[in-house]
Design a protein around this motif. Sequence first.
Motif, PDB file in Angstrom:
ATOM      1  N   VAL A 129       0.842  -1.204   0.000  1.00 59.75           N
ATOM      2  CA  VAL A 129       0.000   0.000   0.000  1.00 59.75           C
ATOM      3  C   VAL A 129       0.874   1.250   0.000  1.00 59.75           C
ATOM      4  O   VAL A 129       0.589   2.212  -0.721  1.00 59.75           O
ATOM      5  N   ARG A 130       1.946   1.242   0.753  1.00 61.80           N
ATOM      6  CA  ARG A 130       2.846   2.411   0.754  1.00 61.80           C
ATOM      7  C   ARG A 130       3.487   2.609  -0.615  1.00 61.80           C
ATOM      8  O   ARG A 130       3.630   3.743  -1.075  1.00 61.80           O
ATOM      9  N   ARG A 131       3.871   1.524  -1.268  1.00 63.61           N
ATOM     10  CA  ARG A 131       4.437   1.628  -2.615  1.00 63.61           C
ATOM     11  C   ARG A 131       3.398   2.211  -3.576  1.00 63.61           C
ATOM     12  O   ARG A 131       3.699   3.092  -4.377  1.00 63.61           O
ATOM     13  N   PHE A 132       2.170   1.719  -3.480  1.00 66.40           N
ATOM     14  CA  PHE A 132       1.094   2.228  -4.321  1.00 66.40           C
ATOM     15  C   PHE A 132       0.891   3.721  -4.078  1.00 66.40           C
ATOM     16  O   PHE A 132       0.791   4.501  -5.021  1.00 66.40           O
ATOM     17  N   ARG A 133       0.816   4.112  -2.823  1.00 66.71           N
ATOM     18  CA  ARG A 133       0.615   5.525  -2.494  1.00 66.71           C
ATOM     19  C   ARG A 133       1.747   6.371  -3.072  1.00 66.71           C
ATOM     20  O   ARG A 133       1.512   7.434  -3.640  1.00 66.71           O
ATOM     21  N   SER A 134       2.963   5.888  -2.942  1.00 60.82           N
ATOM     22  CA  SER A 134       4.116   6.609  -3.479  1.00 60.82           C
ATOM     23  C   SER A 134       4.030   6.692  -4.997  1.00 60.82           C
ATOM     24  O   SER A 134       4.264   7.759  -5.582  1.00 60.82           O
ATOM     25  N   ASP A 135       3.700   5.574  -5.638  1.00 66.36           N
ATOM     26  CA  ASP A 135       3.555   5.554  -7.100  1.00 66.36           C
ATOM     27  C   ASP A 135       2.485   6.537  -7.562  1.00 66.36           C
ATOM     28  O   ASP A 135       2.575   7.102  -8.643  1.00 66.36           O
ATOM     29  N   GLN A 136       1.461   6.713  -6.742  1.00 70.64           N
ATOM     30  CA  GLN A 136       0.359   7.605  -7.090  1.00 70.64           C
ATOM     31  C   GLN A 136       0.675   9.072  -6.808  1.00 70.64           C
ATOM     32  O   GLN A 136      -0.082   9.951  -7.165  1.00 70.64           O
ATOM     33  N   GLY A 137       1.788   9.311  -6.131  1.00 68.36           N
ATOM     34  CA  GLY A 137       2.160  10.688  -5.804  1.00 68.36           C
ATOM     35  C   GLY A 137       1.411  11.221  -4.595  1.00 68.36           C
ATOM     36  O   GLY A 137       1.333  12.435  -4.399  1.00 68.36           O
ATOM     37  N   LEU A 138       0.866  10.329  -3.778  1.00 72.72           N
ATOM     38  CA  LEU A 138       0.164  10.764  -2.575  1.00 72.72           C
ATOM     39  C   LEU A 138       1.179  11.055  -1.477  1.00 72.72           C
ATOM     40  O   LEU A 138       2.136  10.311  -1.286  1.00 72.72           O
TER      41      LEU A 138
ATOM     42  N   GLY B 123       1.398  11.469   4.623  1.00 75.36           N
ATOM     43  CA  GLY B 123       0.408  11.752   5.658  1.00 75.36           C
ATOM     44  C   GLY B 123      -1.005  11.969   5.150  1.00 75.36           C
ATOM     45  O   GLY B 123      -1.927  12.163   5.940  1.00 75.36           O
ATOM     46  N   GLN B 124      -1.174  11.963   3.842  1.00 77.50           N
ATOM     47  CA  GLN B 124      -2.487  12.226   3.252  1.00 77.50           C
ATOM     48  C   GLN B 124      -3.442  11.071   3.539  1.00 77.50           C
ATOM     49  O   GLN B 124      -3.149   9.927   3.279  1.00 77.50           O
TER      50      GLN B 124
ATOM     51  N   GLY C 170      -7.760  -8.673  13.553  1.00 80.77           N
ATOM     52  CA  GLY C 170      -7.691  -7.959  14.827  1.00 80.77           C
ATOM     53  C   GLY C 170      -6.802  -6.729  14.799  1.00 80.77           C
ATOM     54  O   GLY C 170      -6.758  -5.973  15.770  1.00 80.77           O
ATOM     55  N   HIS C 171      -6.118  -6.531  13.703  1.00 78.78           N
ATOM     56  CA  HIS C 171      -5.174  -5.412  13.596  1.00 78.78           C
ATOM     57  C   HIS C 171      -5.626  -4.342  12.600  1.00 78.78           C
ATOM     58  O   HIS C 171      -4.840  -3.481  12.229  1.00 78.78           O
ATOM     59  N   GLU C 172      -6.883  -4.412  12.189  1.00 83.07           N
ATOM     60  CA  GLU C 172      -7.348  -3.496  11.135  1.00 83.07           C
ATOM     61  C   GLU C 172      -7.138  -2.030  11.507  1.00 83.07           C
ATOM     62  O   GLU C 172      -6.657  -1.243  10.687  1.00 83.07           O
ATOM     63  N   GLU C 173      -7.457  -1.647  12.734  1.00 81.20           N
ATOM     64  CA  GLU C 173      -7.311  -0.237  13.123  1.00 81.20           C
ATOM     65  C   GLU C 173      -5.846   0.204  13.085  1.00 81.20           C
ATOM     66  O   GLU C 173      -5.537   1.301  12.637  1.00 81.20           O
ATOM     67  N   ARG C 174      -4.937  -0.659  13.513  1.00 80.25           N
ATOM     68  CA  ARG C 174      -3.510  -0.323  13.476  1.00 80.25           C
ATOM     69  C   ARG C 174      -3.023  -0.209  12.029  1.00 80.25           C
ATOM     70  O   ARG C 174      -2.231   0.669  11.708  1.00 80.25           O
ATOM     71  N   ILE C 175      -3.502  -1.107  11.190  1.00 82.40           N
ATOM     72  CA  ILE C 175      -3.124  -1.071   9.770  1.00 82.40           C
ATOM     73  C   ILE C 175      -3.622   0.223   9.143  1.00 82.40           C
ATOM     74  O   ILE C 175      -2.889   0.906   8.438  1.00 82.40           O
ATOM     75  N   ARG C 176      -4.868   0.572   9.417  1.00 87.18           N
ATOM     76  CA  ARG C 176      -5.423   1.832   8.883  1.00 87.18           C
ATOM     77  C   ARG C 176      -4.607   3.026   9.366  1.00 87.18           C
ATOM     78  O   ARG C 176      -4.344   3.946   8.609  1.00 87.18           O
ATOM     79  N   SER C 177      -4.217   3.004  10.622  1.00 85.63           N
ATOM     80  CA  SER C 177      -3.436   4.103  11.184  1.00 85.63           C
ATOM     81  C   SER C 177      -2.069   4.195  10.505  1.00 85.63           C
ATOM     82  O   SER C 177      -1.634   5.292  10.110  1.00 85.63           O
ATOM     83  N   LEU C 178      -1.392   3.061  10.353  1.00 88.35           N
ATOM     84  CA  LEU C 178      -0.077   3.050   9.698  1.00 88.35           C
ATOM     85  C   LEU C 178      -0.147   3.580   8.272  1.00 88.35           C
ATOM     86  O   LEU C 178       0.770   4.250   7.795  1.00 88.35           O
ATOM     87  N   LEU C 179      -1.230   3.245   7.576  1.00 91.17           N
ATOM     88  CA  LEU C 179      -1.352   3.579   6.156  1.00 91.17           C
ATOM     89  C   LEU C 179      -2.149   4.854   5.894  1.00 91.17           C
ATOM     90  O   LEU C 179      -2.356   5.226   4.743  1.00 91.17           O
ATOM     91  N   ARG C 180      -2.612   5.495   6.943  1.00 87.50           N
ATOM     92  CA  ARG C 180      -3.413   6.720   6.816  1.00 87.50           C
ATOM     93  C   ARG C 180      -4.666   6.457   5.968  1.00 87.50           C
ATOM     94  O   ARG C 180      -5.001   7.219   5.076  1.00 87.50           O
ATOM     95  N   LEU C 181      -5.351   5.347   6.276  1.00 89.07           N
ATOM     96  CA  LEU C 181      -6.571   4.977   5.562  1.00 89.07           C
ATOM     97  C   LEU C 181      -7.772   5.241   6.458  1.00 89.07           C
ATOM     98  O   LEU C 181      -7.793   4.826   7.615  1.00 89.07           O
TER      99      LEU C 181
END
Length: 142
Positions: free
Chosen positions: A7-16, A19-20, A36-47
Amino acid sequence: MRLVTEVRRFRSDQGLRPGQRVAARLVGIEATSLAGHEERIRSLLRLTPPADGFAASASLAAEDITVELDVTGTVDVAAERRRLEKDLAAARSEAEQAERKLDNADFTAKAPAAVVDKTRARLAVARSDVARLEQRLAALVG
């Protein structure tokens, strides 16, 4: 880790910007060990969770989870499609060049083993890039 990396690679490729915040749906997460880790994953990825009217404009898969993102307004889809097609053409060209070298019996017989191995590695990377870019193009809606 693989999900976060993809997801981070995708975000970078997209020019996002890192912190967006982007609205996203994590399809299939409930059936994985990551549920059980969905909230942490969302937080890490700013989703952010999808709101009413959510429309996925891009998606990617990792770890048996499909991440559907709404990047409408944050990404110029036509420009992104052109960029991905250009990158795909370059990756295909690299793969073809490496294949031609490796198919040449004189090259494989006369070149030092290290050079042949390096060419094989270049071919593997190029094929991986082609597959990744084709997947991104297929996932790009618009």
